[in-house]
Write a protein that holds these residues in place. Structure first.
Motif, PDB file in Angstrom:
ATOM      1  N   PRO A  54       0.834  -1.202   0.000  1.00  0.00           N
ATOM      2  CA  PRO A  54       0.000   0.000   0.000  1.00  0.00           C
ATOM      3  C   PRO A  54       0.871   1.256   0.000  1.00  0.00           C
ATOM      4  O   PRO A  54       2.059   1.172   0.282  1.00  0.00           O
ATOM      5  N   GLU A  55       0.282   2.376  -0.278  1.00  0.00           N
ATOM      6  CA  GLU A  55       1.068   3.606  -0.376  1.00  0.00           C
ATOM      7  C   GLU A  55       0.667   4.637   0.677  1.00  0.00           C
ATOM      8  O   GLU A  55       1.205   5.740   0.677  1.00  0.00           O
ATOM      9  N   ASN A  56      -0.252   4.290   1.542  1.00  0.00           N
ATOM     10  CA  ASN A  56      -0.635   5.209   2.622  1.00  0.00           C
ATOM     11  C   ASN A  56      -0.835   4.370   3.890  1.00  0.00           C
ATOM     12  O   ASN A  56      -1.845   3.689   4.048  1.00  0.00           O
ATOM     13  N   VAL A 138       3.400   7.438   1.786  1.00  0.00           N
ATOM     14  CA  VAL A 138       3.467   8.189   3.036  1.00  0.00           C
ATOM     15  C   VAL A 138       3.157   7.260   4.204  1.00  0.00           C
ATOM     16  O   VAL A 138       2.363   6.326   4.081  1.00  0.00           O
ATOM     17  N   VAL A 139       3.811   7.524   5.315  1.00  0.00           N
ATOM     18  CA  VAL A 139       3.494   6.877   6.590  1.00  0.00           C
ATOM     19  C   VAL A 139       2.993   7.969   7.525  1.00  0.00           C
ATOM     20  O   VAL A 139       3.651   9.005   7.682  1.00  0.00           O
ATOM     21  N   ASN A 140       1.817   7.764   8.068  1.00  0.00           N
ATOM     22  CA  ASN A 140       1.219   8.689   9.035  1.00  0.00           C
ATOM     23  C   ASN A 140       0.963  10.077   8.448  1.00  0.00           C
ATOM     24  O   ASN A 140       1.321  11.110   9.033  1.00  0.00           O
ATOM     25  N   GLN A 141       0.321  10.069   7.293  1.00  0.00           N
ATOM     26  CA  GLN A 141      -0.189  11.319   6.738  1.00  0.00           C
ATOM     27  C   GLN A 141      -1.136  11.982   7.736  1.00  0.00           C
ATOM     28  O   GLN A 141      -1.858  11.307   8.471  1.00  0.00           O
ATOM     29  N   ASN A 142      -1.147  13.310   7.745  1.00  0.00           N
ATOM     30  CA  ASN A 142      -2.147  14.058   8.498  1.00  0.00           C
ATOM     31  C   ASN A 142      -3.402  14.154   7.629  1.00  0.00           C
ATOM     32  O   ASN A 142      -3.419  14.884   6.637  1.00  0.00           O
ATOM     33  N   PHE A 143      -4.432  13.435   8.014  1.00  0.00           N
ATOM     34  CA  PHE A 143      -5.624  13.360   7.162  1.00  0.00           C
ATOM     35  C   PHE A 143      -6.492  14.613   7.241  1.00  0.00           C
ATOM     36  O   PHE A 143      -7.474  14.735   6.518  1.00  0.00           O
ATOM     37  N   ASN A 144      -6.129  15.538   8.105  1.00  0.00           N
ATOM     38  CA  ASN A 144      -6.898  16.784   8.218  1.00  0.00           C
ATOM     39  C   ASN A 144      -6.213  17.958   7.529  1.00  0.00           C
ATOM     40  O   ASN A 144      -6.708  19.074   7.584  1.00  0.00           O
ATOM     41  N   GLY A 145      -5.086  17.712   6.895  1.00  0.00           N
ATOM     42  CA  GLY A 145      -4.339  18.818   6.312  1.00  0.00           C
ATOM     43  C   GLY A 145      -4.273  18.753   4.798  1.00  0.00           C
ATOM     44  O   GLY A 145      -4.841  17.859   4.159  1.00  0.00           O
TER      45      GLY A 145
END
Ligand SMILES: *[C@@H]1O[C@H](CO)[C@@H](O)[C@H](O)[C@H]1NC(C)=O
Ligand SMILES: [Cu+2]
Length: 182
Positions: A54-56, A138-145
């Motif tokens: 996976p990529e996220n 990405v690892v641990n993207q900020n899903f609110n940004g």
């Protein structure tokens, strides 16, 4: 953390058996090793083309990210969000190139998540413009940004070419503990 980014080498005990004969390994001070209950997040580089799968990934501190390599000749390299397809700094995590003519490479590149900050990775293969084509994750993207993987990929497409980190670092190259990725 001095001189080190958000992933790091796995603890000495965990990899001692995987080290080539004659090499020694001393983990940097202050680096979190994978604990006994650490989850392993498997990633396949080059799964169905120029992408990570996976990529996220959402990972906890102390978890392992284990990158498996399919054909062709991919790498796993750390950038910033702001500047895709180039090393975040001289300490950027880098697997080196893992040429894989067929099947899956016998070695994986494993890193330990050090904190919950977003970590951006790309394949630095310039032949075929892998990062520009969308081979990033990405690892641990900020899903609110606004710093999303799709935004990263859009910027990556405009970079022209990729740069590899200066050396293999920040993880361990060894056979996977639990077999192939798929
Ligand atoms: C893999 O790619 C790197 C970077 O382009 C290159 O230096 C290396 O020769 C390649 N290895 C193989 C076996 O093709
Ligand atoms: Cu690639």
């Amino acid at each position: 953390m001095v001189g080190f980014t958000s992933f790091a080498l796995i603890g000495a005990a965990a990899i001692a058996s995987a080290m080539p004969t004659g090499t020694t390994y001393t983990p940097p001070t202050g680096i979190i090793s994978a604990g006994p209950n650490a989850a392993t997040h498997r990633v396949i580089a080059g799964f169905n083309g120029l992408r990570f799968e996976p990529e996220n990934i959402v990972a906890e501190v102390g978890d392992l990210v284990e990158v498996h390599f399919n054909p062709m000749n991919h790498s796993f390299a750390q950038s910033s969000f702001a500047e895709p397809c180039k090393p975040i700094n001289d300490n950027a995590i880098f697997s080196g190139f893992m040429p894989t003519p067929n099947g899956e490479n016998p070695n994986v590149f494993s890193i330990v998540v050090q904190d919950k900050q977003p970590l951006w990775f790309y394949c630095s293969q310039t032949k075929g413009d892998h990062c520009q084509t969308g081979m990033s994750m990405v690892v641990n993207q900020n899903f609110n940004g606004a710093a999303t993987l799709s935004a990263y990929k859009a910027k990556a497409a405009l970079t022209g070419t990729s740069i590899s980190p200066p050396r293999v670092q920040g993880g361990v190259i060894a056979p996977p503990k639990n077999g192939p990725g798929l």
